[in-house]
Design an enzyme around this catalytic site. Structure first.
Site, short mmCIF file in Angstrom:
data_model
loop_
_atom_site.label_atom_id
_atom_site.label_comp_id
_atom_site.label_asym_id
_atom_site.label_seq_id
_atom_site.Cartn_x
_atom_site.Cartn_y
_atom_site.Cartn_z
NE ARG A 91 3.56 -4.00 -10.31
CZ ARG A 91 3.47 -3.04 -9.43
NH1 ARG A 91 2.70 -3.17 -8.40
NH2 ARG A 91 4.11 -1.92 -9.55
CG ASP A 94 0.88 -5.69 -7.17
OD1 ASP A 94 1.63 -6.13 -6.28
OD2 ASP A 94 0.35 -4.57 -7.14
#
Length: 167
Positions: A91, A94
């Site tokens: 990602r 986060d």
């Protein structure tokens, strides 16, 4: 104002730049009171072949309710390009709400304290920088005690002073 502890992580794009940006954005949700060192960590769970993460934690004093704070964190993630297609995938950003004061919640949309935080060294090491004696609201276990019983392999302090302008 409520003290909220937030874990930050990123492993796509330019994680350091993204985490610095995220700390700046967190100011729209409250006052950043403390910021941990930055840690380089190996991915835990999720698809194989992910790059290493950069992780940190912050203590944010916020006037927002826990649901509103969580919505604000999700908004910052989305503006950083975060997508949610596979659990524990790589990602761009986060932001996990670990603790919100002493509030406990088992609502599916807001689990507090974060259900896996006290078992993950990549969360506990940065939290320990901020408040090693911080206690889990239901078990009473401190961050330092939890960190002592977890496997810290793959979690190493990377930068002490990675964001000079947080205060």
């Amino acid at each position: 104002m409520t003290a909220a502890f937030i874990a930050l992580g990123a492993n796509l794009g330019d994680p350091l730049t993204t985490l610095r940006w995220a700390v700046t954005e967190l100011r729209s949700l409250g006052q950043v009171k403390a910021l941990s060192r930055l840690y380089r960590t190996v991915p835990v769970g999720g698809p194989a072949g992910q790059p290493e993460y950069l992780n940190a934690a912050t203590c944010l004093h916020t006037p927002l309710s826990a649901p509103d704070l969580l919505a604000g964190l999700h908004d910052i993630e989305a503006r950083a390009g975060r997508t949610r297609t596979e659990r524990w995938e790589a990602r761009t950003l986060d932001l996990d709400l670990i603790l919100y004061g002493q509030l406990t919640s088992d609502a599916p949309e807001l689990l507090l304290p974060h259900p896996r935080a006290w078992d993950r060294a990549f969360v506990l090491a940065p939290l320990s920088d901020l408040h090693p004696h911080l206690m889990h609201p239901t078990t009473g276990e401190t961050v330092s005690a939890a960190l002592a019983r977890t496997d810290r392999q793959g979690v190493e302090a990377h930068f002490d002073d990675w964001y000079n302008d947080w205060h």
